[in-house]
Scaffold this motif. Structure first.
Motif, PDB file in Angstrom:
ATOM      1  N   TYR A 146       0.858  -1.182   0.000  1.00 39.39           N
ATOM      2  CA  TYR A 146       0.000   0.000   0.000  1.00 39.39           C
ATOM      3  C   TYR A 146       0.894   1.233   0.000  1.00 39.39           C
ATOM      4  CZ  TYR A 146      -3.423   3.505   1.373  1.00 39.39           C
ATOM      5  OH  TYR A 146      -4.217   4.621   1.412  1.00 39.39           O
TER       6      TYR A 146
ATOM      7  N   ALA B   4       0.747   5.335  -0.146  1.00 37.76           N
ATOM      8  CA  ALA B   4      -0.019   6.576  -0.078  1.00 37.76           C
ATOM      9  C   ALA B   4       0.910   7.723  -0.448  1.00 37.76           C
ATOM     10  CB  ALA B   4      -0.577   6.785   1.330  1.00 37.76           C
TER      11      ALA B   4
ATOM     12  N   ASN C 115       0.587  11.362  -7.304  1.00 44.43           N
ATOM     13  CA  ASN C 115       1.068  10.160  -7.983  1.00 44.43           C
ATOM     14  C   ASN C 115       2.067  10.541  -9.064  1.00 44.43           C
ATOM     15  OD1 ASN C 115       1.445   7.807  -9.492  1.00 44.43           O
ATOM     16  ND2 ASN C 115      -0.636   7.085  -9.084  1.00 44.43           N
TER      17      ASN C 115
ATOM     18  N   GLU D  69      -1.993  -1.270  -3.752  1.00 45.06           N
ATOM     19  CA  GLU D  69      -2.822  -0.081  -3.897  1.00 45.06           C
ATOM     20  C   GLU D  69      -1.941   1.155  -3.841  1.00 45.06           C
ATOM     21  OE1 GLU D  69      -6.236   2.523  -3.981  1.00 45.06           O
ATOM     22  OE2 GLU D  69      -5.821   0.475  -4.663  1.00 45.06           O
ATOM     23  N   THR D  70      -2.187   2.084  -4.742  1.00 45.82           N
ATOM     24  CA  THR D  70      -1.557   3.394  -4.693  1.00 45.82           C
ATOM     25  C   THR D  70      -2.655   4.428  -4.533  1.00 45.82           C
ATOM     26  OG1 THR D  70       0.251   2.685  -6.139  1.00 45.82           O
ATOM     27  CG2 THR D  70      -0.091   5.048  -5.897  1.00 45.82           C
ATOM     28  N   ALA D  71      -2.576   5.230  -3.480  1.00 44.22           N
ATOM     29  CA  ALA D  71      -3.627   6.197  -3.177  1.00 44.22           C
ATOM     30  C   ALA D  71      -3.045   7.603  -3.104  1.00 44.22           C
ATOM     31  CB  ALA D  71      -4.297   5.842  -1.854  1.00 44.22           C
ATOM     32  N   GLU D  72      -3.649   8.529  -3.834  1.00 39.24           N
ATOM     33  CA  GLU D  72      -3.270   9.939  -3.748  1.00 39.24           C
ATOM     34  C   GLU D  72      -4.050  10.605  -2.615  1.00 39.24           C
ATOM     35  OE1 GLU D  72      -2.115  12.236  -7.559  1.00 39.24           O
ATOM     36  OE2 GLU D  72      -3.731  10.893  -8.184  1.00 39.24           O
ATOM     37  N   HIS D  73      -3.338  11.384  -1.795  1.00 43.14           N
ATOM     38  CA  HIS D  73      -3.961  12.069  -0.667  1.00 43.14           C
ATOM     39  C   HIS D  73      -3.700  13.573  -0.743  1.00 43.14           C
ATOM     40  CE1 HIS D  73      -3.929   8.186   2.021  1.00 43.14           C
ATOM     41  NE2 HIS D  73      -4.814   8.135   1.041  1.00 43.14           N
TER      42      HIS D  73
END
Length: 347
Positions: A109, A111, A115, A142-146
């Motif tokens: 994972y 974050a 990206n 999973e790659t998540a932009e915050h």
């Protein structure tokens, strides 16, 4: 996904097309980790794996999860992102092998504030290298932009692994006995623990991390600290395959010797470790001197040069040491199991 694009979402800080580009960049690396049992391909909603349980009487799944911690800040300051993935895998699979389980697969994972597909690919290159070293497959992630929660250049990495072991072969310390020999496997450096203290000692935000350091043999401080965590899976597997009866294993992570070694002990038994039986790595001498850190705190925070400790019957110690040498491990006989309630004694 060819028609997937949202200008409104992009204006809010999340570019879904960058995510698709990241997936295509990492696909060949991910597929290089595939082992028998992997089902399907990258991009599904779940990673599929069919374990081979033939010959097992009662298969038991063993899982481990962890991150890289504030060592990530060193990677960001050095703008070097291709090794911290190894750390992430190592912190999970080294825990799993302590129970005698062989890692099957890993999921990550990531974050990030924004990206950056090239950077994500660098990070995943380390994750896939760690998986290859551990002999497990990267089956998803999973790659998540915050945006708004993290600066654009910031990111965090975590993951988990699942392994398998036959119930009767679980290593749980129940076979420990007074007189067992303790074998320590050398670490590659600080590994992935104690970096909040490390960053304070060296004031890394203002230090020249790329300058050669005489005490480190000319290696830079940044490179020394970023040296990835050693993965011990295949070394332990080599001993088990050859019939060495490993009674207990401890992964020396945060908390050092004083916290981790007692976790492998059972009631009434203590690990007596001879501190002069293995060399201390120069990086630990530098940390101790620069930070004015008490010796006990050093052994209660860092691995001090030993990343994994195993207890084996005294009569099998020579066999174990020979097998570890064949596996490419630097190993030392560092002590023995004695009667006592302390859990660990450093002498």
């Amino acid at each position: 996904m060819k028609n997937s694009h949202s200008e409104s979402y992009a204006a809010a800080g999340v570019d879904v097309t960058a995510g698709y580009e990241s997936v295509e960049r990492i696909r060949p690396m991910v597929e290089s980790t595939y082992i028998p049992g992997v089902m399907g391909t990258l991009g599904g909603f779940g990673g599929l794996f069919a374990p081979d349980v033939s010959g097992m009487k009662r298969p038991v799944l063993v899982s481990g999860t962890d991150g890289v911690g504030t060592k990530l800040r060193l990677a960001q300051l050095m703008d070097k992102h291709d090794t911290i993935g190894i750390d992430c895998v190592a912190m999970c699979v080294n825990d799993i092998i302590c129970g005698g389980a062989s890692p099957l697969f890993f999921l990550d994972y990531i974050a990030c504030g924004k990206n950056n597909p090239a950077r994500i690919a660098e990070i995943v290159s380390g994750i896939t290298e760690g998986c290859r070293q551990a002999g497990c497959a990267l089956v998803g992630g999973e790659t998540a932009e915050h945006p708004g929660m993290m600066p654009e250049e910031d990111y965090d990495v975590a993951g988990f692994s699942v392994g398998i072991v036959d119930e009767e072969k679980i290593i749980d310390g129940k076979a420990l006995a007074e007189g067992d020999t303790l074998i320590g496997l050398a670490s590659t450096g600080v590994h992935s623990n104690g970096f909040s203290l490390v960053r304070k000692v060296f004031d890394v935000e203002h230090a020249d991390l790329k300058a050669p350091v005489a005490e480190l043999g000319g290696q830079s401080l940044g490179d020394a600290l970023l040296t990835p965590t050693r993965i011990y899976v295949k070394a332990v597997q080599a001993l088990l395959k050859d019939g060495v009866d490993i009674h207990a294993i401890s992964h020396i992570t945060g908390g050092g010797f004083y916290e981790n070694v007692p976790r492998m002990m059972t009631e009434g038994l203590t690990a007596r470790i001879q501190l002069d039986s293995f060399p201390r790595l120069p990086i630990f001498d530098l940390i101790e001197e620069k930070g004015g850190i008490p010796r006990r705190d050093m052994y209660n925070t860092f691995n001090m040069g030993i990343g994994l400790i195993m207890a084996v019957p005294a009569g099998q110690a020579d066999q174990a040491m020979a097998l570890l040498d064949q596996a490419g491990e630097q190993a030392y006989v560092i002590g023995s199991v004695v009667a006592g309630e302390a859990g660990v004694e450093l002498v």
